[in-house]
Motif scaffolding. Structure first.
Motif, PDB file in Angstrom:
ATOM      1  N   PRO A  21      -5.346  -1.714  -5.891  1.00 27.52           N
ATOM      2  CA  PRO A  21      -4.014  -1.316  -5.422  1.00 27.52           C
ATOM      3  C   PRO A  21      -3.889  -1.256  -3.898  1.00 27.52           C
ATOM      4  CG  PRO A  21      -4.682   0.060  -7.247  1.00 27.52           C
ATOM      5  CD  PRO A  21      -5.867  -0.789  -6.875  1.00 27.52           C
ATOM      6  N   ASN A  22      -4.929  -0.858  -3.185  1.00 21.72           N
ATOM      7  CA  ASN A  22      -4.859  -0.817  -1.729  1.00 21.72           C
ATOM      8  C   ASN A  22      -4.655  -2.206  -1.140  1.00 21.72           C
ATOM      9  OD1 ASN A  22      -5.203   1.950  -1.655  1.00 21.72           O
ATOM     10  ND2 ASN A  22      -7.407   1.817  -1.410  1.00 21.72           N
ATOM     11  N   GLU A  23      -5.309  -3.200  -1.713  1.00 22.75           N
ATOM     12  CA  GLU A  23      -5.159  -4.569  -1.220  1.00 22.75           C
ATOM     13  C   GLU A  23      -3.762  -5.111  -1.516  1.00 22.75           C
ATOM     14  OE1 GLU A  23      -9.762  -6.096  -1.521  1.00 22.75           O
ATOM     15  OE2 GLU A  23      -8.582  -5.968  -3.356  1.00 22.75           O
ATOM     16  N   VAL A  24      -3.211  -4.754  -2.668  1.00 26.81           N
ATOM     17  CA  VAL A  24      -1.857  -5.186  -3.016  1.00 26.81           C
ATOM     18  C   VAL A  24      -0.859  -4.544  -2.058  1.00 26.81           C
ATOM     19  CG1 VAL A  24      -0.067  -5.112  -4.796  1.00 26.81           C
ATOM     20  CG2 VAL A  24      -2.424  -5.632  -5.424  1.00 26.81           C
ATOM     21  N   ASP A  25      -1.026  -3.259  -1.781  1.00 28.69           N
ATOM     22  CA  ASP A  25      -0.160  -2.578  -0.809  1.00 28.69           C
ATOM     23  C   ASP A  25      -0.256  -3.248   0.556  1.00 28.69           C
ATOM     24  OD1 ASP A  25       0.675  -0.765  -2.725  1.00 28.69           O
ATOM     25  OD2 ASP A  25      -0.686   0.827  -2.045  1.00 28.69           O
ATOM     26  N   TYR A  26      -1.469  -3.601   0.948  1.00 22.77           N
ATOM     27  CA  TYR A  26      -1.702  -4.281   2.230  1.00 22.77           C
ATOM     28  C   TYR A  26      -0.925  -5.599   2.285  1.00 22.77           C
ATOM     29  CZ  TYR A  26      -4.411  -7.180   5.511  1.00 22.77           C
ATOM     30  OH  TYR A  26      -4.802  -8.036   6.511  1.00 22.77           O
ATOM     31  N   LEU A  27      -0.990  -6.373   1.220  1.00 24.03           N
ATOM     32  CA  LEU A  27      -0.275  -7.648   1.184  1.00 24.03           C
ATOM     33  C   LEU A  27       1.238  -7.433   1.227  1.00 24.03           C
ATOM     34  CD1 LEU A  27      -2.461  -9.563  -1.427  1.00 24.03           C
ATOM     35  CD2 LEU A  27      -2.424  -9.877   1.058  1.00 24.03           C
ATOM     36  N   HIS A  28       1.725  -6.395   0.553  1.00 27.43           N
ATOM     37  CA  HIS A  28       3.155  -6.081   0.606  1.00 27.43           C
ATOM     38  C   HIS A  28       3.568  -5.670   2.013  1.00 27.43           C
ATOM     39  CE1 HIS A  28       3.225  -5.245  -3.968  1.00 27.43           C
ATOM     40  NE2 HIS A  28       3.701  -6.449  -3.722  1.00 27.43           N
ATOM     41  N   MET A  29       2.727  -4.887   2.681  1.00 29.38           N
ATOM     42  CA  MET A  29       3.040  -4.470   4.052  1.00 29.38           C
ATOM     43  C   MET A  29       3.143  -5.678   4.971  1.00 29.38           C
ATOM     44  SD  MET A  29       0.993  -0.909   4.773  1.00 29.38           S
ATOM     45  CE  MET A  29      -0.634  -1.538   4.372  1.00 29.38           C
ATOM     46  N   ILE A  30       2.227  -6.624   4.821  1.00 30.95           N
ATOM     47  CA  ILE A  30       2.259  -7.834   5.649  1.00 30.95           C
ATOM     48  C   ILE A  30       3.524  -8.633   5.377  1.00 30.95           C
ATOM     49  CG2 ILE A  30       1.172 -10.094   6.027  1.00 30.95           C
ATOM     50  CD1 ILE A  30      -1.520  -8.667   5.694  1.00 30.95           C
ATOM     51  N   GLN A  31       3.865  -8.762   4.111  1.00 27.44           N
ATOM     52  CA  GLN A  31       5.070  -9.515   3.761  1.00 27.44           C
ATOM     53  C   GLN A  31       6.313  -8.850   4.357  1.00 27.44           C
ATOM     54  OE1 GLN A  31       6.199  -9.737  -0.415  1.00 27.44           O
ATOM     55  NE2 GLN A  31       6.744 -11.885  -0.103  1.00 27.44           N
ATOM     56  N   ARG A  32       6.409  -7.537   4.247  1.00 24.50           N
ATOM     57  CA  ARG A  32       7.568  -6.820   4.804  1.00 24.50           C
ATOM     58  C   ARG A  32       7.595  -6.947   6.329  1.00 24.50           C
ATOM     59  NH1 ARG A  32      12.632  -5.735   5.046  1.00 24.50           N
ATOM     60  NH2 ARG A  32      13.117  -3.690   5.884  1.00 24.50           N
ATOM     61  N   PHE A  33       6.426  -6.830   6.958  1.00 19.19           N
ATOM     62  CA  PHE A  33       6.358  -6.972   8.416  1.00 19.19           C
ATOM     63  C   PHE A  33       6.861  -8.352   8.837  1.00 19.19           C
ATOM     64  CE2 PHE A  33       4.445  -8.154  12.408  1.00 19.19           C
ATOM     65  CZ  PHE A  33       4.621  -7.014  13.183  1.00 19.19           C
ATOM     66  N   ASP A  34       6.421  -9.380   8.128  1.00 17.91           N
ATOM     67  CA  ASP A  34       6.851 -10.740   8.465  1.00 17.91           C
ATOM     68  C   ASP A  34       8.362 -10.916   8.289  1.00 17.91           C
ATOM     69  OD1 ASP A  34       4.331 -11.512   9.247  1.00 17.91           O
ATOM     70  OD2 ASP A  34       3.836 -12.477   7.342  1.00 17.91           O
ATOM     71  N   GLN A  35       8.941 -10.278   7.254  1.00 17.23           N
ATOM     72  CA  GLN A  35      10.389 -10.337   7.075  1.00 17.23           C
ATOM     73  C   GLN A  35      11.098  -9.693   8.266  1.00 17.23           C
ATOM     74  OE1 GLN A  35      10.794  -8.223   3.389  1.00 17.23           O
ATOM     75  NE2 GLN A  35      10.665 -10.077   2.139  1.00 17.23           N
ATOM     76  N   LEU A  36      10.604  -8.526   8.660  1.00 16.55           N
ATOM     77  CA  LEU A  36      11.210  -7.831   9.789  1.00 16.55           C
ATOM     78  C   LEU A  36      11.005  -8.596  11.086  1.00 16.55           C
ATOM     79  CD1 LEU A  36      10.231  -4.178   8.889  1.00 16.55           C
ATOM     80  CD2 LEU A  36      12.555  -5.116   8.980  1.00 16.55           C
ATOM     81  N   TRP A  37       9.845  -9.200  11.249  1.00 12.97           N
ATOM     82  CA  TRP A  37       9.530  -9.960  12.457  1.00 12.97           C
ATOM     83  C   TRP A  37      10.582 -11.046  12.678  1.00 12.97           C
ATOM     84  CZ3 TRP A  37       5.929  -9.472  16.258  1.00 12.97           C
ATOM     85  CH2 TRP A  37       5.727 -10.559  17.106  1.00 12.97           C
ATOM     86  N   ALA A  38      11.033 -11.643  11.594  1.00 14.95           N
ATOM     87  CA  ALA A  38      11.992 -12.749  11.685  1.00 14.95           C
ATOM     88  C   ALA A  38      13.414 -12.275  11.973  1.00 14.95           C
ATOM     89  CB  ALA A  38      11.973 -13.544  10.387  1.00 14.95           C
ATOM     90  N   SER A  39      13.702 -10.992  11.699  1.00 17.10           N
ATOM     91  CA  SER A  39      15.110 -10.606  11.806  1.00 17.10           C
ATOM     92  C   SER A  39      15.382  -9.204  12.348  1.00 17.10           C
ATOM     93  CB  SER A  39      15.755 -10.709  10.420  1.00 17.10           C
ATOM     94  OG  SER A  39      15.161  -9.760   9.545  1.00 17.10           O
TER      95      SER A  39
END
Length: 84
Positions: free
Chosen positions: A12-30
């Protein structure tokens, strides 16, 4: 969110980590608002904490999450739109 099948075996920690990266990348773009930039700061802190822990565990021989080649390190600035 489409993660590769091998991510289903992650803890679960690794899945949370991947979700955090995905959300960060979304925010980075906009990200434009102060709230969004504050969320990016919080995510960046959490991602860096996880990666520091992962790096320490790797040195001790423990398994780790897959590397993210697109990880953005350090501070960031996104352009603010002018209202004038």
């Amino acid at each position: 969110m489409n993660f590769p099948p091998e991510s289903q075996a992650l803890n679960p920690n690794e899945v949370d980590y991947l979700h955090m990266i995905q959300r960060f990348d979304q925010l980075w773009a906009s990200a434009r608002t102060e709230h969004e930039q504050a969320e990016m700061q919080r995510l960046l802190y959490l991602i860096e904490q996880y990666e520091t822990e992962k790096h320490d565990n790797r040195d001790s021989g423990m398994s780790s999450a897959p590397e993210n080649p697109d990880h953005r390190q350090g501070s960031f600035e996104t352009p603010m739109r002018s209202t004038q």
